[in-house]
Design a protein around this motif. Sequence first.
Motif, mmCIF file in Angstrom:
data_model
loop_
_atom_site.group_PDB
_atom_site.id
_atom_site.type_symbol
_atom_site.label_atom_id
_atom_site.label_comp_id
_atom_site.label_asym_id
_atom_site.label_seq_id
_atom_site.Cartn_x
_atom_site.Cartn_y
_atom_site.Cartn_z
ATOM 1 N N GLY A 175 30.270 17.133 1.404
ATOM 2 C CA GLY A 175 31.530 17.759 1.017
ATOM 3 C C GLY A 175 31.584 18.056 -0.466
ATOM 4 O O GLY A 175 32.035 19.132 -0.881
ATOM 5 N N TYR A 176 31.100 17.125 -1.270
ATOM 6 C CA TYR A 176 31.067 17.327 -2.714
ATOM 7 C C TYR A 176 30.086 18.439 -3.089
ATOM 8 O O TYR A 176 30.373 19.279 -3.947
ATOM 9 C CB TYR A 176 30.683 16.028 -3.411
ATOM 10 C CG TYR A 176 30.656 16.124 -4.918
ATOM 11 C CD1 TYR A 176 31.834 16.086 -5.656
ATOM 12 C CD2 TYR A 176 29.451 16.249 -5.603
ATOM 13 C CE1 TYR A 176 31.826 16.181 -7.030
ATOM 14 C CE2 TYR A 176 29.428 16.344 -6.985
ATOM 15 C CZ TYR A 176 30.619 16.312 -7.692
ATOM 16 O OH TYR A 176 30.602 16.415 -9.069
ATOM 17 N N LEU B 152 29.127 21.064 -1.274
ATOM 18 C CA LEU B 152 29.635 22.388 -0.931
ATOM 19 C C LEU B 152 30.879 22.762 -1.745
ATOM 20 O O LEU B 152 31.153 23.953 -1.931
ATOM 21 C CB LEU B 152 29.972 22.450 0.560
ATOM 22 C CG LEU B 152 28.785 22.326 1.517
ATOM 23 C CD1 LEU B 152 29.212 22.597 2.948
ATOM 24 C CD2 LEU B 152 27.659 23.273 1.133
ATOM 25 N N ALA B 153 31.590 21.768 -2.217
ATOM 26 C CA ALA B 153 32.777 22.057 -3.027
ATOM 27 C C ALA B 153 32.422 22.431 -4.460
ATOM 28 O O ALA B 153 33.173 23.157 -5.115
ATOM 29 C CB ALA B 153 33.717 20.845 -3.030
ATOM 30 N N ARG C 161 25.785 29.109 2.082
ATOM 31 C CA ARG C 161 26.714 27.984 2.023
ATOM 32 C C ARG C 161 27.716 28.032 3.172
ATOM 33 O O ARG C 161 27.976 27.014 3.813
ATOM 34 C CB ARG C 161 27.465 27.970 0.690
ATOM 35 C CG ARG C 161 28.296 26.710 0.489
ATOM 36 C CD ARG C 161 29.060 26.735 -0.806
ATOM 37 N NE ARG C 161 30.111 27.747 -0.782
ATOM 38 C CZ ARG C 161 31.265 27.627 -1.446
ATOM 39 N NH1 ARG C 161 31.491 26.568 -2.192
ATOM 40 N NH2 ARG C 161 32.177 28.566 -1.389
ATOM 41 N N ASP D 54 28.215 25.386 6.199
ATOM 42 C CA ASP D 54 29.530 24.808 6.498
ATOM 43 C C ASP D 54 29.865 24.967 7.976
ATOM 44 O O ASP D 54 30.354 24.028 8.625
ATOM 45 C CB ASP D 54 30.592 25.480 5.638
ATOM 46 C CG ASP D 54 31.983 24.934 5.896
ATOM 47 O OD1 ASP D 54 32.639 25.421 6.839
ATOM 48 O OD2 ASP D 54 32.432 24.025 5.162
ATOM 49 N N PHE E 2 33.694 15.251 6.719
ATOM 50 C CA PHE E 2 33.170 16.298 5.848
ATOM 51 C C PHE E 2 34.242 17.305 5.428
ATOM 52 O O PHE E 2 34.372 17.626 4.244
ATOM 53 C CB PHE E 2 32.003 17.001 6.561
ATOM 54 C CG PHE E 2 31.714 18.381 6.067
ATOM 55 C CD1 PHE E 2 31.280 18.592 4.767
ATOM 56 C CD2 PHE E 2 31.880 19.484 6.905
ATOM 57 C CE1 PHE E 2 31.014 19.881 4.302
ATOM 58 C CE2 PHE E 2 31.614 20.756 6.456
ATOM 59 C CZ PHE E 2 31.190 20.960 5.145
ATOM 60 N N LYS E 3 35.014 17.828 6.384
ATOM 61 C CA LYS E 3 36.013 18.852 6.074
ATOM 62 C C LYS E 3 37.116 18.341 5.144
ATOM 63 O O LYS E 3 37.430 18.993 4.142
ATOM 64 C CB LYS E 3 36.603 19.424 7.363
ATOM 65 C CG LYS E 3 35.609 20.165 8.245
ATOM 66 C CD LYS E 3 35.057 21.401 7.563
ATOM 67 C CE LYS E 3 36.059 22.532 7.537
ATOM 68 N NZ LYS E 3 35.469 23.791 6.994
ATOM 69 N N ARG F 111 35.592 17.819 1.585
ATOM 70 C CA ARG F 111 35.407 19.073 0.850
ATOM 71 C C ARG F 111 36.748 19.612 0.354
ATOM 72 O O ARG F 111 36.865 20.045 -0.795
ATOM 73 C CB ARG F 111 34.725 20.109 1.739
ATOM 74 C CG ARG F 111 34.527 21.431 1.007
ATOM 75 C CD ARG F 111 33.869 22.496 1.866
ATOM 76 N NE ARG F 111 33.813 23.757 1.138
ATOM 77 C CZ ARG F 111 33.335 24.879 1.622
ATOM 78 N NH1 ARG F 111 32.848 24.917 2.851
ATOM 79 N NH2 ARG F 111 33.330 25.989 0.895
ATOM 80 N N GLU G 230 37.850 20.189 -3.545
ATOM 81 C CA GLU G 230 38.222 21.527 -4.007
ATOM 82 C C GLU G 230 39.645 21.576 -4.561
ATOM 83 O O GLU G 230 39.981 22.480 -5.328
ATOM 84 C CB GLU G 230 38.071 22.527 -2.860
ATOM 85 C CG GLU G 230 36.621 22.811 -2.495
ATOM 86 C CD GLU G 230 36.489 23.772 -1.334
ATOM 87 O OE1 GLU G 230 37.478 23.909 -0.566
ATOM 88 O OE2 GLU G 230 35.411 24.382 -1.171
ATOM 89 N N ARG H 6 40.539 24.291 4.587
ATOM 90 C CA ARG H 6 39.170 24.743 4.234
ATOM 91 C C ARG H 6 39.057 24.932 2.728
ATOM 92 O O ARG H 6 39.930 25.512 2.126
ATOM 93 C CB ARG H 6 38.853 26.075 4.953
ATOM 94 C CG ARG H 6 37.413 26.501 4.771
ATOM 95 C CD ARG H 6 37.179 27.812 5.512
ATOM 96 N NE ARG H 6 35.842 28.286 5.322
ATOM 97 C CZ ARG H 6 34.834 27.991 6.101
ATOM 98 N NH1 ARG H 6 35.007 27.213 7.135
ATOM 99 N NH2 ARG H 6 33.623 28.468 5.875
#
Length: 223
Positions: free
Chosen positions: A30-31, A33-34, A41, A45, A105-106, A109, A113, A223
């Motif tokens: 999560g970190y 992708l954020a 990417r 996700d 995970f969701k 992230r 964000e 998201r």
Amino acid sequence: MNGAASALALSLKVSLLATAIDLVLGVAVGYLLARTRFIGRDLLDSMLTLPMVMPPTVLGYYLLVLLGRHGAIGAWLRDSFGINLIFTWQGAVIAAAVVAFPLVFKPARAAFESIDQRVENAARVLGVSERALFFRVTLPLAWRGILAGVLLAFARAMGEFGATLMVAGSIPGRTQTLSIAVYEAVQAGQDDIANGLVLITSAVCIAVLLTAGRLAPGQAFRR
């Protein structure tokens, strides 16, 4: 009742271990992708979110293909370490972790964000290292969303049925989790046992969901 207690104890063990795995991996991914931008990417996700919408039996089949005796991972584990994950409680942990992963995970992230980048930049100006920045600034600011996701993942792991049944089977005292025990009790016509197991499962999941809702209302699936 001994069987019910055994199924409850196994479900708690499987759920706790699966949630711990998801906590580490979910926060890390999560970190990543954020905070980073790279080609593919969004595709990554989407693939990591698939367990949330894919039928559990399909996930169970994929896990059987990967972890079975002739699977890429299963064959390597067997030949290198003598480990067999199929029809074991460890296999149930992996199945539950895969199914519940998006629920950690969701939210993780989304929580990362939502952090104001100016706060982190100010810490960098003050000379804080990236590692210290993560543990002393970023993680404390994101903990509510992460914890809400962890609680949801635990509840999901407690109720996991399809993938667990395919990977671990239903061996009383060894791989028979609470949800599988409910199914077996209904199939055997033991309605009193099924009712008791359903009440226990429902009470645990309701308590977890109420706690998650208080920690981060409306944040878990942003998201």
